[in-house]
Design a protein around this motif. Sequence first.
Motif, PDB file in Angstrom:
ATOM      1  N   TRP A 254       0.830  -1.194   0.000  1.00  0.00           N
ATOM      2  CA  TRP A 254       0.000   0.000   0.000  1.00  0.00           C
ATOM      3  C   TRP A 254       0.870   1.253   0.000  1.00  0.00           C
ATOM      4  N   PRO A 255       0.580   2.245  -0.872  1.00  0.00           N
ATOM      5  CA  PRO A 255      -0.462   2.296  -1.908  1.00  0.00           C
ATOM      6  C   PRO A 255       0.091   2.050  -3.318  1.00  0.00           C
ATOM      7  N   LEU A 256       1.239   1.387  -3.418  1.00  0.00           N
ATOM      8  CA  LEU A 256       1.896   1.193  -4.721  1.00  0.00           C
ATOM      9  C   LEU A 256       1.335   0.000  -5.470  1.00  0.00           C
ATOM     10  N   ALA A 257       0.659  -0.886  -4.770  1.00  0.00           N
ATOM     11  CA  ALA A 257      -0.084  -1.980  -5.393  1.00  0.00           C
ATOM     12  C   ALA A 257      -1.400  -2.087  -4.640  1.00  0.00           C
ATOM     13  N   ALA A 258      -2.510  -1.940  -5.335  1.00  0.00           N
ATOM     14  CA  ALA A 258      -3.809  -1.858  -4.647  1.00  0.00           C
ATOM     15  C   ALA A 258      -4.930  -2.203  -5.611  1.00  0.00           C
ATOM     16  N   TYR A 259      -6.063  -2.608  -5.044  1.00  0.00           N
ATOM     17  CA  TYR A 259      -7.236  -2.969  -5.841  1.00  0.00           C
ATOM     18  C   TYR A 259      -8.349  -1.927  -5.750  1.00  0.00           C
ATOM     19  N   GLY A 260      -8.134  -0.857  -4.992  1.00  0.00           N
ATOM     20  CA  GLY A 260      -9.159   0.160  -4.834  1.00  0.00           C
ATOM     21  C   GLY A 260      -9.010   1.272  -5.858  1.00  0.00           C
ATOM     22  N   VAL A 261      -9.874   2.271  -5.713  1.00  0.00           N
ATOM     23  CA  VAL A 261      -9.815   3.471  -6.547  1.00  0.00           C
ATOM     24  C   VAL A 261      -9.843   4.686  -5.631  1.00  0.00           C
ATOM     25  N   ASP A 262      -9.443   5.820  -6.157  1.00  0.00           N
ATOM     26  CA  ASP A 262      -9.401   7.059  -5.393  1.00  0.00           C
ATOM     27  C   ASP A 262     -10.821   7.460  -5.003  1.00  0.00           C
ATOM     28  N   TYR A 263     -11.038   7.674  -3.697  1.00  0.00           N
ATOM     29  CA  TYR A 263     -12.350   8.119  -3.236  1.00  0.00           C
ATOM     30  C   TYR A 263     -12.808   9.373  -3.975  1.00  0.00           C
ATOM     31  N   ARG A 264     -11.867  10.267  -4.241  1.00  0.00           N
ATOM     32  CA  ARG A 264     -12.214  11.586  -4.771  1.00  0.00           C
ATOM     33  C   ARG A 264     -12.521  11.547  -6.268  1.00  0.00           C
ATOM     34  N   THR A 265     -11.786  10.728  -7.024  1.00  0.00           N
ATOM     35  CA  THR A 265     -11.927  10.734  -8.483  1.00  0.00           C
ATOM     36  C   THR A 265     -12.587   9.483  -9.043  1.00  0.00           C
ATOM     37  N   GLY A 266     -12.600   8.403  -8.269  1.00  0.00           N
ATOM     38  CA  GLY A 266     -13.122   7.142  -8.770  1.00  0.00           C
ATOM     39  C   GLY A 266     -12.176   6.434  -9.719  1.00  0.00           C
ATOM     40  N   GLU A 267     -10.942   6.927  -9.819  1.00  0.00           N
ATOM     41  CA  GLU A 267      -9.982   6.355 -10.755  1.00  0.00           C
ATOM     42  C   GLU A 267      -8.951   5.498 -10.021  1.00  0.00           C
ATOM     43  N   GLN A 268      -8.478   4.476 -10.719  1.00  0.00           N
ATOM     44  CA  GLN A 268      -7.446   3.621 -10.156  1.00  0.00           C
ATOM     45  C   GLN A 268      -6.139   4.402 -10.071  1.00  0.00           C
ATOM     46  N   PHE A 269      -5.458   4.308  -8.938  1.00  0.00           N
ATOM     47  CA  PHE A 269      -4.253   5.105  -8.710  1.00  0.00           C
ATOM     48  C   PHE A 269      -2.989   4.257  -8.663  1.00  0.00           C
ATOM     49  N   ALA A 270      -3.149   2.930  -8.692  1.00  0.00           N
ATOM     50  CA  ALA A 270      -1.986   2.046  -8.613  1.00  0.00           C
ATOM     51  C   ALA A 270      -2.306   0.745  -9.328  1.00  0.00           C
ATOM     52  N   PRO A 271      -1.282   0.056  -9.853  1.00  0.00           N
ATOM     53  CA  PRO A 271      -1.538  -1.273 -10.426  1.00  0.00           C
ATOM     54  C   PRO A 271      -1.941  -2.257  -9.340  1.00  0.00           C
ATOM     55  N   THR A 272      -2.672  -3.288  -9.727  1.00  0.00           N
ATOM     56  CA  THR A 272      -2.973  -4.354  -8.785  1.00  0.00           C
ATOM     57  C   THR A 272      -1.716  -5.180  -8.557  1.00  0.00           C
ATOM     58  N   HIS A 273      -1.747  -6.044  -7.553  1.00  0.00           N
ATOM     59  CA  HIS A 273      -0.594  -6.883  -7.262  1.00  0.00           C
ATOM     60  C   HIS A 273      -0.267  -7.767  -8.465  1.00  0.00           C
ATOM     61  N   GLN A 274       0.999  -7.819  -8.815  1.00  0.00           N
ATOM     62  CA  GLN A 274       1.484  -8.619  -9.925  1.00  0.00           C
ATOM     63  C   GLN A 274       2.597  -9.537  -9.428  1.00  0.00           C
TER      64      GLN A 274
END
Length: 379
Positions: A254-274
Amino acid sequence: MKTTATLTAAIALMTGAPVLAQSYDVETLAEGLDQPWAMTFLPDGGDILMTAKGGTFLLYDAGSGEVSALDGAPDVSTAGQGGLLDVALAPDFADNNVIYMTWAGSVTGGTTTHLGRGTLDTEAGTVTEIETLFQVSPGIDSTAHYGSRIVIHDGHIYMGTGDRAFKDFGPDHIAQDLSSENGSVIRLRLDGTVPDDNPFVDTQGAAPAIWSYGHRNIQAMTLHPDTSEIWLAEHGEAGGDEINIVARGENFGWPLAAYGVDYRTGEQFAPTHQDADGFAAPAYHWGPGRDDHFPPSGMTFYDGDAFPDWQGHLLVGNLFQQYIGVFPVDGAQVSDPERVLDGAGYRIRDVAVGPEDGYIYVLTDGEDAPLLRLVPAQG
C-alpha cells in the motif's frame, strides 16, 4: 437480558442469498451499548470485557446478563475514528489480571495510536495501574486510520496500525516509510520493548518495532490456530480491502499496489498486485472499484463444536455491507464467503468464538448497539 430471534433461511429467501451450510438462531445478550469496539472473554464463566469508543471499559456478566461500566481508562481522543479501541488479556491473566489495550491519544504533532496495559479488578469495577507501553510515531494531525487490533502470541504482542489517511499515493506514502510505524504491523515484547530479532532492528533509519509494512488500515487481526501465523484484514480505498497473512519484514504494497480506486476521483491510482512486483500479495481481496468492498472489523478462526461445518473457517466482520463473512480456508487459499447476518441491518464491529460453548459472539457498531450470540438453530 437475552432475547432470541430466528434469522436463518428466512433472510436467505428475502435477500436472495444462498442458504447457509449452518443454520442459526440469534440471541440478543445486551442492548444499548454506545459505540462498542472490541471484546475479549474472561476465563471461566463466559464474562466478556469490552471497550467503548468513548473511553470506557464495559463488563458483560454472563450470569445476570447485565453490562456495567468500569472506572479507569486512559485519556483518549475520540474525534473521528479515535477512541478506546482493542483489548486483550495477558497470557498470565489468571495470575495477575493484566490486560492490554490500544487507544487514540494526543501527542506532539497531533494524535497517534497508543498501546498500554493495566490491571482489571472486576469486583471493584475498575481498571488500575494503566501504563503506556508504546506510541506510534510520528503523531499526525488526523482523526482517521488508527488501525489498532492486537494479537498476543509466543511472548510477543503484534499491533496493526493505520496510515492515518495519508493521501500521497506515491512512493513517499507514510506506509512505505520505514522510519514511521504508521501503516505497519509492529512487534514488541510484552513489556513494550523491541525484540532483538525484529527484521529492521539493524536497518539505518528504520523504526525497529516494525514487523511488516505497506498496510492501509488494519481493523481485524487474529492467530491461525494450527499454523500460529498472524492473519489480518485491512481497509482499502473505495474497494481493495484485503485479507493478508503477515510475514516477517514483508512489504504489502500500500499504496503502490492496490485494488481500490481514489475516493475523490473514482480512478485507479496504482496497479494491482502482480507476480514479482516485490510486494506480498493478499490471500484474498475485493475490487478493483468502489462497488466491490468489504470494510472489515474484527476477525477470528472458528474452532468450536457448535457449528461443525464452519470448523477452520475464517469469520470476518463487515461494517458497510453489514454481515459476517464466513470464509473457507485451505492453507493460504481463501474462498468466497458465506454471508451470516446478511440483511439483518447490523454493522459488525467485532466477532469472537465462545471458548466454552463454541457459539459465535458478535459486537455490533453504533450508538445503541446490541451484543449478539449465534447459536445452532432449534428445530
